[in-house]
Design a protein around this motif. Structure first.
Motif, PDB file in Angstrom:
ATOM      1  N   UNK A  80       0.845  -1.196   0.000  1.00 19.99           N
ATOM      2  CA  UNK A  80       0.000   0.000   0.000  1.00 19.99           C
ATOM      3  C   UNK A  80       0.883   1.249   0.000  1.00 19.99           C
ATOM      4  N   UNK A  81       0.413   2.274  -0.684  1.00 17.53           N
ATOM      5  CA  UNK A  81       1.104   3.559  -0.674  1.00 17.53           C
ATOM      6  C   UNK A  81       0.831   4.214   0.677  1.00 17.53           C
ATOM      7  N   UNK A  82       1.875   4.660   1.369  1.00 17.26           N
ATOM      8  CA  UNK A  82       1.658   5.303   2.669  1.00 17.26           C
ATOM      9  C   UNK A  82       0.716   6.505   2.545  1.00 17.26           C
ATOM     10  N   UNK A  83      -0.268   6.553   3.432  1.00 16.56           N
ATOM     11  CA  UNK A  83      -1.219   7.650   3.450  1.00 16.56           C
ATOM     12  C   UNK A  83      -1.809   7.732   4.848  1.00 16.56           C
ATOM     13  N   UNK A  84      -1.969   8.931   5.364  1.00 24.30           N
ATOM     14  CA  UNK A  84      -2.515   9.116   6.716  1.00 24.30           C
ATOM     15  C   UNK A  84      -3.931   8.567   6.854  1.00 24.30           C
ATOM     16  N   UNK A  85      -4.662   8.448   5.760  1.00 24.09           N
ATOM     17  CA  UNK A  85      -6.038   7.941   5.803  1.00 24.09           C
ATOM     18  C   UNK A  85      -6.121   6.419   5.746  1.00 24.09           C
ATOM     19  N   UNK A  86      -5.022   5.726   5.515  1.00 27.96           N
ATOM     20  CA  UNK A  86      -5.043   4.263   5.470  1.00 27.96           C
ATOM     21  C   UNK A  86      -5.380   3.744   6.860  1.00 27.96           C
ATOM     22  N   UNK A  87      -6.505   3.005   6.954  1.00 27.46           N
ATOM     23  CA  UNK A  87      -6.921   2.494   8.260  1.00 27.46           C
ATOM     24  C   UNK A  87      -8.069   1.524   8.121  1.00 27.46           C
ATOM     25  N   UNK A  88      -8.326   0.838   9.217  1.00 35.46           N
ATOM     26  CA  UNK A  88      -9.489  -0.036   9.358  1.00 35.46           C
ATOM     27  C   UNK A  88     -10.364   0.598  10.428  1.00 35.46           C
ATOM     28  N   UNK A  89     -11.641   0.679  10.186  1.00 36.98           N
ATOM     29  CA  UNK A  89     -12.556   1.335  11.117  1.00 36.98           C
ATOM     30  C   UNK A  89     -13.746   0.440  11.404  1.00 36.98           C
ATOM     31  N   UNK A  90     -14.294   0.571  12.596  1.00 35.39           N
ATOM     32  CA  UNK A  90     -15.523  -0.139  12.941  1.00 35.39           C
ATOM     33  C   UNK A  90     -16.550   0.892  13.404  1.00 35.39           C
ATOM     34  N   UNK A  91     -17.811   0.596  13.155  1.00 31.19           N
ATOM     35  CA  UNK A  91     -18.868   1.540  13.476  1.00 31.19           C
ATOM     36  C   UNK A  91     -20.188   0.791  13.646  1.00 31.19           C
ATOM     37  N   UNK A  92     -21.161   1.465  14.235  1.00 31.04           N
ATOM     38  CA  UNK A  92     -22.498   0.903  14.333  1.00 31.04           C
ATOM     39  C   UNK A  92     -23.488   2.001  13.958  1.00 31.04           C
ATOM     40  N   UNK A  93     -24.614   1.592  13.423  1.00 32.46           N
ATOM     41  CA  UNK A  93     -25.627   2.534  12.981  1.00 32.46           C
ATOM     42  C   UNK A  93     -26.885   1.776  12.643  1.00 32.46           C
ATOM     43  N   UNK A  94     -27.552   2.194  11.576  1.00 33.95           N
ATOM     44  CA  UNK A  94     -28.772   1.511  11.167  1.00 33.95           C
ATOM     45  C   UNK A  94     -28.889   1.499   9.649  1.00 33.95           C
ATOM     46  N   UNK A  95     -29.527   0.446   9.159  1.00 36.28           N
ATOM     47  CA  UNK A  95     -29.789   0.301   7.733  1.00 36.28           C
ATOM     48  C   UNK A  95     -30.877   1.315   7.355  1.00 36.28           C
TER      49      UNK A  95
END
Length: 174
Positions: A114-129
Protein backbone atom coordinates in the motif's frame (compact mmCIF):
# COMPACT_ATOMS: atom_id res chain seq x y z
CA UNK A 1 -20.24 -50.71 6.99
CA UNK A 2 -23.67 -49.44 8.09
CA UNK A 3 -22.12 -46.45 9.84
CA UNK A 4 -20.14 -45.52 6.75
CA UNK A 5 -23.26 -45.82 4.57
CA UNK A 6 -25.19 -43.68 7.09
CA UNK A 7 -22.52 -40.93 6.93
CA UNK A 8 -22.50 -41.01 3.14
CA UNK A 9 -26.30 -40.85 3.06
CA UNK A 10 -26.26 -37.76 5.30
CA UNK A 11 -23.62 -36.15 3.11
CA UNK A 12 -25.61 -36.85 -0.05
CA UNK A 13 -28.79 -35.53 1.57
CA UNK A 14 -26.93 -32.35 2.48
CA UNK A 15 -25.83 -31.91 -1.11
CA UNK A 16 -29.31 -32.50 -2.45
CA UNK A 17 -30.87 -29.96 -0.12
CA UNK A 18 -28.29 -27.32 -0.98
CA UNK A 19 -26.55 -27.49 2.35
CA UNK A 20 -23.40 -25.41 2.26
CA UNK A 21 -21.21 -23.73 4.81
CA UNK A 22 -22.41 -20.24 5.73
CA UNK A 23 -19.01 -18.81 4.79
CA UNK A 24 -17.48 -20.50 1.76
CA UNK A 25 -14.20 -18.57 1.42
CA UNK A 26 -12.71 -18.25 -2.06
CA UNK A 27 -9.87 -16.25 -3.54
CA UNK A 28 -10.96 -13.43 -5.85
CA UNK A 29 -8.77 -11.32 -8.15
CA UNK A 30 -10.93 -8.53 -9.59
CA UNK A 31 -9.98 -7.73 -13.17
CA UNK A 32 -7.72 -4.65 -13.35
CA UNK A 33 -7.98 -4.33 -9.56
CA UNK A 34 -4.39 -5.03 -8.61
CA UNK A 35 -5.63 -6.89 -5.53
CA UNK A 36 -6.37 -10.41 -4.32
CA UNK A 37 -8.72 -11.10 -1.44
CA UNK A 38 -10.97 -13.73 0.07
CA UNK A 39 -14.75 -13.49 -0.21
CA UNK A 40 -17.04 -15.86 1.76
CA UNK A 41 -19.38 -16.09 -1.23
CA UNK A 42 -19.28 -15.53 -4.98
CA UNK A 43 -19.25 -11.76 -5.52
CA UNK A 44 -21.13 -10.01 -8.27
CA UNK A 45 -19.61 -6.90 -9.77
CA UNK A 46 -20.69 -3.65 -11.30
CA UNK A 47 -19.08 -0.35 -12.24
CA UNK A 48 -20.32 3.20 -12.48
CA UNK A 49 -18.97 6.69 -12.80
CA UNK A 50 -19.40 9.01 -9.83
CA UNK A 51 -17.85 12.13 -8.33
CA UNK A 52 -14.95 11.31 -6.03
CA UNK A 53 -12.54 13.83 -4.52
CA UNK A 54 -13.52 16.62 -6.88
CA UNK A 55 -13.63 14.75 -10.19
CA UNK A 56 -15.51 11.91 -11.82
CA UNK A 57 -14.05 8.43 -11.38
CA UNK A 58 -15.04 4.92 -12.46
CA UNK A 59 -15.80 2.98 -9.27
CA UNK A 60 -15.81 -0.83 -9.52
CA UNK A 61 -17.71 -2.75 -6.85
CA UNK A 62 -17.54 -6.47 -6.05
CA UNK A 63 -20.00 -7.63 -3.37
CA UNK A 64 -21.88 -10.61 -1.99
CA UNK A 65 -23.99 -11.60 1.00
CA UNK A 66 -23.26 -14.49 3.35
CA UNK A 67 -24.29 -15.42 6.88
CA UNK A 68 -26.29 -12.20 7.37
CA UNK A 69 -23.54 -9.85 6.22
CA UNK A 70 -22.51 -8.03 3.07
CA UNK A 71 -18.86 -8.23 2.02
CA UNK A 72 -17.66 -5.71 -0.55
CA UNK A 73 -14.62 -4.29 -2.28
CA UNK A 74 -14.76 -1.01 -4.18
CA UNK A 75 -11.89 0.57 -6.06
CA UNK A 76 -11.25 3.48 -8.40
CA UNK A 77 -8.30 5.22 -9.98
CA UNK A 78 -8.51 8.90 -9.06
CA UNK A 79 -5.67 9.78 -11.46
CA UNK A 80 -3.94 12.37 -9.25
CA UNK A 81 -1.93 11.69 -6.06
CA UNK A 82 -3.37 14.87 -4.49
CA UNK A 83 -6.86 13.35 -4.69
CA UNK A 84 -5.99 10.05 -2.95
CA UNK A 85 -6.35 11.19 0.69
CA UNK A 86 -9.63 13.06 0.10
CA UNK A 87 -11.00 10.10 -1.89
CA UNK A 88 -10.23 7.68 0.95
CA UNK A 89 -11.90 10.04 3.44
CA UNK A 90 -14.98 10.34 1.18
CA UNK A 91 -15.33 6.58 0.76
CA UNK A 92 -15.24 5.98 4.51
CA UNK A 93 -17.53 8.92 5.30
CA UNK A 94 -20.10 7.79 2.71
CA UNK A 95 -20.36 4.37 4.33
CA UNK A 96 -20.85 5.88 7.78
CA UNK A 97 -23.38 8.38 6.40
CA UNK A 98 -25.37 5.65 4.60
CA UNK A 99 -25.70 3.79 7.90
CA UNK A 100 -26.34 6.87 10.05
CA UNK A 101 -23.23 6.00 12.08
CA UNK A 102 -22.04 9.02 14.03
CA UNK A 103 -18.55 7.91 14.95
CA UNK A 104 -16.06 5.22 14.10
CA UNK A 105 -13.27 3.52 15.99
CA UNK A 106 -10.11 3.62 13.88
CA UNK A 107 -7.32 1.05 13.92
CA UNK A 108 -4.05 1.07 11.99
CA UNK A 109 -3.99 -0.99 8.82
CA UNK A 110 -0.73 -2.59 7.75
CA UNK A 111 -0.98 -3.72 4.16
CA UNK A 112 2.12 -4.70 2.22
CA UNK A 113 2.38 -2.79 -1.05
CA UNK A 114 0.00 0.00 0.00
CA UNK A 115 1.10 3.56 -0.67
CA UNK A 116 1.66 5.30 2.67
CA UNK A 117 -1.22 7.65 3.45
CA UNK A 118 -2.51 9.12 6.72
CA UNK A 119 -6.04 7.94 5.80
CA UNK A 120 -5.04 4.26 5.47
CA UNK A 121 -6.92 2.49 8.26
CA UNK A 122 -9.49 -0.04 9.36
CA UNK A 123 -12.56 1.33 11.12
CA UNK A 124 -15.52 -0.14 12.94
CA UNK A 125 -18.87 1.54 13.48
CA UNK A 126 -22.50 0.90 14.33
CA UNK A 127 -25.63 2.53 12.98
CA UNK A 128 -28.77 1.51 11.17
CA UNK A 129 -29.79 0.30 7.73
CA UNK A 130 -32.09 2.53 5.65
CA UNK A 131 -35.04 0.36 6.81
CA UNK A 132 -34.16 1.05 10.46
CA UNK A 133 -32.58 -2.30 11.33
CA UNK A 134 -29.44 -2.10 13.46
CA UNK A 135 -26.16 -2.46 11.58
CA UNK A 136 -22.54 -2.93 12.51
CA UNK A 137 -19.69 -2.72 10.10
CA UNK A 138 -16.03 -2.50 9.45
CA UNK A 139 -14.28 -0.85 6.58
CA UNK A 140 -10.67 -0.59 5.45
CA UNK A 141 -9.50 2.21 3.16
CA UNK A 142 -6.09 2.18 1.49
CA UNK A 143 -4.37 3.01 -1.76
CA UNK A 144 -1.71 1.95 -4.19
CA UNK A 145 -0.49 4.79 -6.37
CA UNK A 146 -3.59 6.70 -7.46
CA UNK A 147 -5.92 3.71 -7.06
CA UNK A 148 -8.07 3.89 -3.92
CA UNK A 149 -9.73 0.89 -2.28
CA UNK A 150 -12.42 0.30 0.29
CA UNK A 151 -13.13 -3.16 1.72
CA UNK A 152 -16.33 -3.35 3.77
CA UNK A 153 -18.23 -5.86 5.88
CA UNK A 154 -21.73 -4.88 7.08
CA UNK A 155 -24.39 -6.80 8.93
CA UNK A 156 -26.92 -6.80 11.74
CA UNK A 157 -24.47 -8.47 14.08
CA UNK A 158 -20.71 -8.51 14.49
CA UNK A 159 -18.74 -11.54 13.36
CA UNK A 160 -15.17 -10.84 14.45
CA UNK A 161 -13.78 -14.06 12.98
CA UNK A 162 -15.26 -13.38 9.52
CA UNK A 163 -14.10 -9.75 9.63
CA UNK A 164 -10.56 -10.76 10.57
CA UNK A 165 -10.46 -13.35 7.77
CA UNK A 166 -11.79 -10.86 5.22
CA UNK A 167 -9.46 -7.97 6.12
CA UNK A 168 -6.36 -10.07 6.89
CA UNK A 169 -6.40 -11.56 3.39
CA UNK A 170 -6.20 -8.33 1.39
CA UNK A 171 -3.16 -8.61 -0.89
CA UNK A 172 -2.03 -5.86 -3.24
CA UNK A 173 -0.22 -6.95 -6.37
CA UNK A 174 1.33 -5.37 -9.42
Amino acid sequence: MNRRFHCLAWAAAGLLTGCAPALDWREVRPEAGGITLLFPCKPEHQARRLPLAGAEARLVLHACNADGATFALAFADVGDPVRVGPALAELEAATRRNLSADAAEHMPLKLEGATPNAMTRRSSFSGSMPDGRAAVGQTAVFSKGTRVYQATMLGERANAEAADTFFANLRLGP
